[in-house]
Structures are given as C-alpha cells and as structure tokens.
Design a protein around this motif. Structure first.
Motif, short mmCIF file in Angstrom:
data_model
loop_
_atom_site.label_atom_id
_atom_site.label_comp_id
_atom_site.label_asym_id
_atom_site.label_seq_id
_atom_site.Cartn_x
_atom_site.Cartn_y
_atom_site.Cartn_z
N ALA A 1 0.86 -1.19 -0.21
CA ALA A 1 0.10 0.06 -0.01
C ALA A 1 1.12 1.29 0.10
O ALA A 1 1.95 1.16 0.56
CB ALA A 1 -1.01 -0.07 1.25
N VAL A 2 0.40 2.40 -0.55
CA VAL A 2 0.93 3.52 -0.62
C VAL A 2 0.54 4.45 0.73
O VAL A 2 -0.61 4.44 1.02
CB VAL A 2 0.78 4.47 -1.62
N ALA A 3 1.63 4.94 1.50
CA ALA A 3 1.38 5.73 2.59
C ALA A 3 1.67 6.91 2.58
O ALA A 3 2.82 7.28 1.90
CB ALA A 3 1.83 4.91 3.77
N SER A 4 0.94 7.89 3.31
CA SER A 4 1.16 9.32 3.41
C SER A 4 0.99 9.89 4.88
O SER A 4 -0.12 9.91 5.17
CB SER A 4 0.40 10.13 2.40
N VAL A 5 2.08 10.40 5.35
CA VAL A 5 1.96 10.74 6.63
C VAL A 5 2.46 12.47 6.76
O VAL A 5 3.56 12.58 6.31
CB VAL A 5 2.87 9.86 8.03
N HIS A 6 1.58 13.17 7.31
CA HIS A 6 2.11 14.52 7.72
C HIS A 6 1.71 14.94 9.08
O HIS A 6 0.57 15.01 9.30
CB HIS A 6 1.30 15.51 6.55
N LEU A 7 2.97 15.44 9.68
CA LEU A 7 2.94 16.04 11.12
C LEU A 7 2.98 17.41 11.19
O LEU A 7 3.88 17.86 10.56
CB LEU A 7 3.49 15.13 12.16
N ARG A 8 2.20 18.34 11.79
CA ARG A 8 2.39 19.70 11.87
C ARG A 8 2.69 20.25 13.36
O ARG A 8 1.78 19.66 14.10
CB ARG A 8 1.22 20.49 11.26
N GLY A 9 3.56 21.00 13.72
CA GLY A 9 3.73 21.40 15.04
C GLY A 9 2.60 22.26 15.53
O GLY A 9 1.70 22.87 14.73
N GLY A 10 2.30 22.08 16.79
CA GLY A 10 1.16 22.86 17.43
C GLY A 10 -0.10 22.27 17.30
O GLY A 10 -0.21 20.71 17.49
N THR A 11 -1.23 22.76 17.26
CA THR A 11 -2.78 22.38 16.98
C THR A 11 -3.10 22.97 15.98
O THR A 11 -2.74 24.03 15.41
CB THR A 11 -3.46 22.27 18.33
N SER A 12 -4.36 22.30 15.43
CA SER A 12 -5.11 22.70 14.45
C SER A 12 -6.52 22.94 14.76
O SER A 12 -7.07 21.78 15.18
CB SER A 12 -4.93 21.85 13.10
#
Length: 359
Positions: free
Chosen positions: A240-251
C-alpha cells in the motif's frame, strides 16, 4: 500468583506523567503493586510516597533498582536521563519499562537494546495497546476493506507550535532526543506498522518553519531547531502507498485523522487530541459508501475501564495488562522504530528515497 512489585522512577508529588497515567493505570490492573518510587531527592521522594501511599522511597534510582522488593522498574522521566537510570536496573536483573523515546539517539537506543538482551523490557508505545487500534488492525486483517490500497494520515504535534511551555525547552532542539520526530511521529509510525505494516521505502521532507517561538513563562523569543513539519510518503510492507504529515502545534480543523482505503471499503480513525496514542479515538467505517461509527467490541477493553477511554491512564492500563502476558514492544522493537526515524532523517537530509532496513 504474587503481584509484580513496581518501582517508579520519576513519580513526583507535584504531578507529571507518572502521577497522571501510571499510578491510576497500575491501580486499575490486577496483578501489580506499586511498591517503591524515587525522586530528585530523598525528601521529595518521601513527600511523594506519603501522597500516593507508596511504602519505599528513594532519592537515588540505583537504590530503588537494587531493592529486593522491586520486580519492575518503570522509568518515567525526560529522555536525556533514561540511559543513566535504565542501565542500573538492567544490571540489577530487573524488568524495565521505559517511557518513550527509549534513547536520545539511534546509537544510545542500540546500546540499551544490546544491554537488555537477557532481560524482560518494554517501552511506552501505548498506541499498540489502544483497544480501538487493535480492533482496527483486526478489521483490516479480517478483510473489512479488502486489499489495502493506500493510507493517509494527518496530525498535529501538540508541542512545537508558536510557543513553548515551562519545562519543555529541551524539546526545541534535536540534541534533547525529544522532538516531534522522536515523539509524535514515532508513535504514529509505530501505530501504522502495527495496523498495516511498516515502510519498506520512504521519502521525507522536514522543515523548521518557526525558527523562533515564544517562551510562555517569560514571553521571550527563543530559538527552535527541531523540525515542526514532517511529511513522509512511501510504500508499506503489504504494497500500500502511505502518506503521513505531522504539523507542529494544534489545528482547529483536525489534530488527528487517519484513513485506510481498500478495494472493498474504508476505515477512518480520528482523535480530538493530537496525542492520539493516549487519547479517546473514534472509529468509522464504510463498505457501502456511507461512513458509520464502529463500536469497539467489549473483548478489546478491560471491563473496569469501560467508559474511561478519555483518561490518560486508559491505554497505559491496557499496556500494563499486556505486559503481564509478555506482550509489549521491548527494547529491540524500540531499536527498530529508531531505525525508521533515522531513515526519515537521512531522507530529509539527502533528498533521497531510503529503505529503512538498510542502515
């Protein structure tokens, strides 16, 4: 059977993670006795012992580890202190449970894993014990989505946003071993591995888009060199193809959203808290085109913890229950996770595609 006698390194009368999560978790799981604790001094340990009803208190963690009435040493302090506290416990032949991250670097983690080869060890990757994620893994294994085609995950770091809280300044720089890469991303990639299998190849982009942040205590502007944006794409063991994106702080939009898409259906996991591995999780699924909430079957949950999934101790308690069965990730597993983190770092540094199993 006699209960496992536990000694916690880092249990303070002033609170903290050990007090918030480990103490109530141990109280909720039959088979443990909180027997000892150590603090920054003999006096602080004595005060904590009185507060939590712990009979044995020590100002030195080595004394705790050597005491004959301690079977399991739990290390719940900042990661830069881990090695100096874990090694005496291993030398004393005790079981050791270390909070995550295990070491400040791949090299330090490798050394601890090597030292622990003959002992029973565990690390605090609580996502592996979360009832909702174990149910998610089994749904996929049983064919709910058919063949997994892809997975996409977006989340927040919680920390590493526009300001830094008191006592967290060591997290602003990679040297402290406690960054967005080594904490929330590590928990994320480990949960991904448990549910779908790990990355066989990956490409990563990391950046520090806020090189200066505000100290919430003093109001001063302070430097941050740890990444506050981490984006990884790649292929998992099952193809499977996977994509992970983490961003600092909160949204305000979403702090944790994970989709698994397959030939026959879709599964979605969400959390209102960026610290998904200790947060209440909502699971939804669809095989018809309409997402519906899925209830985690009772067999995945300790009966005494029903209705308590929003508590920080919830997944920690399930981890302790699994520890009694020898079913927690150990120091050698921690080394494998650190190797993936190292692969992400190398990919981001070089702009190349990396195979995590090839150091």
């Amino acid at each position: 059977m006699a209960p496992v006698r536990v000694g916690i390194v880092g249990l303070s009368a002033n609170g903290g993670w050990a007090a918030t999560a480990h103490v109530p978790a141990l109280a909720a799981v039959e088979g443990y006795e909180l027997r000892a604790l150590s603090g920054s001094s003999a006096e602080s340990a004595r005060v904590a012992g009185e507060k939590y009803g712990v009979p044995l208190t020590f100002g030195d963690a080595g004394e705790l580890a050597r005491h004959p009435e301690v079977d399991l040493v739990v290390v719940a302090v900042k990661v830069p202190e881990h090695r100096a506290l874990i090694e005496p416990a291993l030398a004393a032949g005790k079981q050791v449970l270390s909070e995550w991250p295990l070491g400040v670097s791949l090299a330090e983690t490798r050394a601890l894993a090597e030292a622990a080869k003959t002992g029973q060890t565990a690390v605090g990757l609580q996502g592996r014990s979360a009832p909702a994620l174990r149910y998610l893994r089994d749904l996929i294994k049983d064919g709910y989505v058919g063949r997994v085609l892809s997975t996409s995950l977006i989340g927040s770091g919680g920390n590493w946003g526009p300001s830094v809280r008191a006592g967290r300044s060591y997290q602003l720089h990679p040297e402290g071993g406690a960054t967005m890469l080594t904490i929330p991303f590590a928990h994320t990639v480990d949960a991904l591995d448990m549910v779908l299998g790990g990355f066989t190849e990956l490409s990563a982009t990391m950046a520090t888009v806020r090189p200066r942040v505000r100290d919430e205590v003093t109001g001063d502007s302070v430097a941050m060199t740890a990444p506050d944006q981490i984006a990884v794409t790649g292929v998992l063991a099952g193809g499977a193809v996977a994509s992970v994106h983490l961003r600092g702080g909160t949204s305000p939009a979403t702090d944790f959203h994970w989709e698994v898409n397959g030939t026959e259906g879709t599964l979605v996991v969400e959390a209102a808290d960026p610290l998904f591995w200790i947060a209440k999780l909502t699971l939804r699924g669809s095989r018809t085109g309409t997402l519906e909430k899925l209830t985690v079957p009772a067999r995945y949950e300790l009966p005494q913890l029903a209705g308590r999934s929003a508590e920080p101790s919830y997944n920690v308690a399930h981890a302790y229950a699994r520890h009694l069965k020898g079913d927690l990730p150990d120091f050698s597993h921690a080394l494998r996770v650190h190797r993936v983190l190292d692969a992400v770092q190398r990919s981001a540094d070089t702009g190349t595609r990396i195979h995590p199993d090839a150091e």
